[in-house]
Design an enzyme around this catalytic site. Structure first.
Site, short mmCIF file in Angstrom:
data_model
loop_
_atom_site.label_atom_id
_atom_site.label_comp_id
_atom_site.label_asym_id
_atom_site.label_seq_id
_atom_site.Cartn_x
_atom_site.Cartn_y
_atom_site.Cartn_z
N ARG A 137 0.83 -1.20 0.00
CA ARG A 137 0.00 0.00 0.00
C ARG A 137 0.87 1.25 0.00
O ARG A 137 1.92 1.26 0.64
CB ARG A 137 -0.82 -0.01 1.30
CG ARG A 137 -2.12 0.71 1.20
CD ARG A 137 -2.78 0.78 2.54
NE ARG A 137 -3.07 -0.52 3.13
CZ ARG A 137 -3.58 -0.65 4.36
NH1 ARG A 137 -3.81 0.41 5.09
NH2 ARG A 137 -3.85 -1.84 4.84
N SER B 189 -8.65 0.26 -1.02
CA SER B 189 -9.60 -0.06 0.03
C SER B 189 -10.33 1.20 0.52
O SER B 189 -10.97 1.88 -0.25
CB SER B 189 -8.90 -0.78 1.18
OG SER B 189 -9.82 -1.22 2.13
N HIS B 190 -10.17 1.55 1.81
CA HIS B 190 -10.88 2.71 2.36
C HIS B 190 -9.90 3.86 2.64
O HIS B 190 -10.24 4.80 3.35
CB HIS B 190 -11.59 2.32 3.66
CG HIS B 190 -10.65 1.77 4.68
ND1 HIS B 190 -10.16 0.48 4.59
CD2 HIS B 190 -10.07 2.32 5.75
CE1 HIS B 190 -9.32 0.28 5.60
NE2 HIS B 190 -9.26 1.37 6.32
N LYS C 70 -3.76 -6.44 -2.99
CA LYS C 70 -4.08 -7.57 -2.12
C LYS C 70 -3.92 -8.84 -2.96
O LYS C 70 -4.33 -8.85 -4.13
CB LYS C 70 -5.52 -7.47 -1.60
CG LYS C 70 -5.75 -6.34 -0.61
CD LYS C 70 -7.21 -6.26 -0.13
CE LYS C 70 -7.39 -5.09 0.83
NZ LYS C 70 -8.81 -4.89 1.21
N ASP D 192 -17.34 -0.59 2.14
CA ASP D 192 -16.12 0.21 2.00
C ASP D 192 -15.73 0.29 0.53
O ASP D 192 -16.42 -0.25 -0.35
CB ASP D 192 -15.00 -0.33 2.89
CG ASP D 192 -14.35 -1.60 2.36
OD1 ASP D 192 -14.98 -2.30 1.55
OD2 ASP D 192 -13.21 -1.90 2.76
N ASP E 195 -13.63 -1.05 -1.46
CA ASP E 195 -13.42 -2.22 -2.32
C ASP E 195 -14.34 -3.39 -1.99
O ASP E 195 -14.14 -4.50 -2.47
CB ASP E 195 -11.95 -2.66 -2.31
CG ASP E 195 -11.49 -3.24 -0.99
OD1 ASP E 195 -12.00 -2.83 0.07
OD2 ASP E 195 -10.61 -4.14 -1.00
N ASP F 200 -15.06 -5.24 0.71
CA ASP F 200 -14.80 -6.40 1.57
C ASP F 200 -15.14 -6.13 3.04
O ASP F 200 -14.95 -6.98 3.89
CB ASP F 200 -13.38 -6.96 1.41
CG ASP F 200 -12.28 -5.97 1.77
OD1 ASP F 200 -12.60 -4.86 2.26
OD2 ASP F 200 -11.10 -6.30 1.56
N ARG F 201 -15.68 -4.91 3.33
CA ARG F 201 -16.11 -4.63 4.70
C ARG F 201 -17.53 -4.05 4.67
O ARG F 201 -17.84 -3.22 3.84
CB ARG F 201 -15.16 -3.65 5.39
CG ARG F 201 -13.75 -4.26 5.53
CD ARG F 201 -12.84 -3.42 6.38
NE ARG F 201 -12.85 -2.05 5.95
CZ ARG F 201 -12.96 -1.01 6.77
NH1 ARG F 201 -13.08 -1.17 8.07
NH2 ARG F 201 -12.95 0.21 6.29
N HIS G 61 -15.01 -6.90 8.36
CA HIS G 61 -14.68 -8.04 7.49
C HIS G 61 -15.47 -9.25 8.02
O HIS G 61 -15.34 -9.60 9.20
CB HIS G 61 -13.18 -8.40 7.60
CG HIS G 61 -12.25 -7.45 6.93
ND1 HIS G 61 -11.98 -7.51 5.58
CD2 HIS G 61 -11.50 -6.43 7.41
CE1 HIS G 61 -11.11 -6.55 5.26
NE2 HIS G 61 -10.81 -5.89 6.35
#
Length: 459
Positions: free
Chosen positions: A17, A105-106, A115, A238, A240, A242-243, A325
């Site tokens: 990242r 992501s966020h 990832k 979020d 992407d 995944d949350r 998650h």
């Protein structure tokens, strides 16, 4: 390019990242393609699924990553723009040997990252530092690979629809201009019930609010729509996908551990005595509820890769983190998919015969702090936790050392752990009353000041 040095801050515990143009760029993406492609080739594979999120920098990074994969002799299966769980799904669906998702992501708009999955398992920790070591040494396989575009979105939407209950609800969905938007549009169009969609157009500037459903301020739009239209509940995602975040009909937040309480009851109907995993930040009420339902509660370390690995090891049908998650191995693949978790939540509410608002209302009333973070130099953060553990041990406290220090007292519990992704220590406390919470926060402060760090003010 025959070797490459990464910015020291970009290789993290669970992913890679950085800030575009400062700590992360096209050369890094190419080197990740070479390094990851080499790992895939050396494991006897060649096929790598590649996806990307809606950030402005993602297509450029994707093109560079694909070049790197090709130069190691891999075949890149390019699934295009979508949420991270669609990339995980693609690895299973296409029987690929690995997968790379380009996503910030966020994080703020100028961040991006990667990832990865090797085979059907997570790729983290030493795997990620290994990519750095291989790049520094130029230890890469050579080859002439290829790439092709593959659309898995229809197969993914159909798979999600497979667990949608027959009974419909009135629901608001906020994808926050993140990568989950187009999938949620297609999913809800085929679902029973009434669906109100917010910010489903993908926009890397995130013009409406930041795509992080665990921060209360980002749920204001969702709360407004649920209240105005008198909906059953609201779901948020979020950047992407995944949350997950959720609110009930009155706008109360249902936190990650509370979602897990509802989902665990549903899963344990089918898997009596199953192991349900949650991270060290989760409420004691969750662990107690799982035990009450006949399940085996297991507290584990925070971090999606660590949780996935523990699920495989224990055969747990369900796991979750405070951060939203949620991982289903029951009727699914064991990875964190917020859109699938939303579908399963709708099913769990339906089968409970109650409303989500009633399920939330029946939960024990606990008083807790949000996640409290305070700066601590990288080289000090794990040392501070060791000092805290040593003092606690000497005092005879009841300590769980799974991930940092989680201390049980008659007032409740408090946690202090080092973040794997930032130069901070993370604390949380949960108690039976406000007075008890004050005492727990005072105990955290006493430990921080004993290690020479700034303390928390209020909560």
């Amino acid at each position: 390019m025959d070797r490459h040095d990464f910015h020291p801050t970009s290789l993290r515990e669970y992913d890679i990242r950085g800030i575009i143009g400062e700590t992360l760029g096209e050369d890094d993406a190419y080197a990740i393609g070479r390094g990851f492609g080499t790992r895939v080739r050396r494991a006897g594979g060649t096929k790598v699924a590649v996806g990307y999120d809606g950030r402005h920098s993602s297509p450029t990074l994707e093109a560079a990553l694909v070049r790197g994969l090709e130069d190691t002799g891999c075949e890149a299966l390019r699934i295009g723009l979508g949420p991270t769980p669609m990339l995980y799904f693609a690895v299973h669906h296409l029987d690929a040997d690995g997968g790379v998702m380009i996503t910030g992501s966020h994080n703020p708009p100028n961040y991006n990252g990667f990832k990865m999955m090797l085979g059907h398992g997570p790729f983290y920790g030493a795997d990620i530092t290994g990519i750095g070591a291989m790049a520094a040494a130029g230890d890469w396989e050579q080859g002439t690979g290829s790439n092709r575009k593959v659309d898995v979105s229809e197969a993914y939407v159909q798979r999600l629809l497979g667990d949608v209950p027959a009974h419909g609800f009135r629901i608001a969905w906020d994808t926050g201009n993140g990568a989950a938007g187009p999938i949620v549009e297609r999913l809800t169009a085929a679902m029973p019930g009434e669906h109100h969609l917010l910010f489903t157009d993908v926009d890397g500037d995130f013009p409406n609010h930041h795509p992080d459903p665990t921060e209360e301020k980002n749920l204001a739009d969702l709360r407004r729509v649920v209240a105005e239209k008198g909906l059953d509940f609201g779901l948020a995602f979020d950047g992407d996908g995944d949350r997950i975040g959720a609110i009930d009909s009155t706008g109360r937040i249902i936190w990650g551990d509370q979602l897990l309480m509802i989902l665990a009851e549903d899963v344990l109907r089918d898997v009596p005595g199953g192991t349900i995993i949650a991270d060290v930040k989760a409420s004691q009420a969750l662990y107690d509820r799982v035990a009450e339902l006949g399940g085996k509660p297991l507290m584990w370390k925070t971090g999606h890769s660590l949780i996935k690995a523990k699920m495989k090891e224990t055969g747990a049908p369900l796991a979750g983190e405070m951060s939203g998650h949620i991982f289903f191995a029951h009727r699914y693949y064991g990875f964190d998919d917020a859109i699938y978790a939303a579908v399963r939540l709708i099913g769990a509410v339906d089968r409970s015969g109650k409303s989500l608002t009633q399920l939330r209302g029946e939960m024990p009333a606990m008083v807790n702090t949000p996640e409290l973070r305070f700066p601590c130099p990288e080289e000090r953060k794990f040392a501070v936790i060791d000092e805290v553990l040593a003092r606690l041990e000497a005092s005879g406290a009841e300590v769980n050392r799974t991930d940092g220090a989680r201390v049980n007292t008659p007032d409740g519990w408090w946690l202090l752990r080092a973040s794997n992704t930032q130069d901070v220590l993370v604390a949380r406390a949960e108690a039976v009353s406000e007075e008890a919470l004050e005492r727990l926060v005072a105990a955290i402060n006493a430990q921080l000041s004993a290690s020479g760090l700034a303390t928390l003010t209020g909560h």
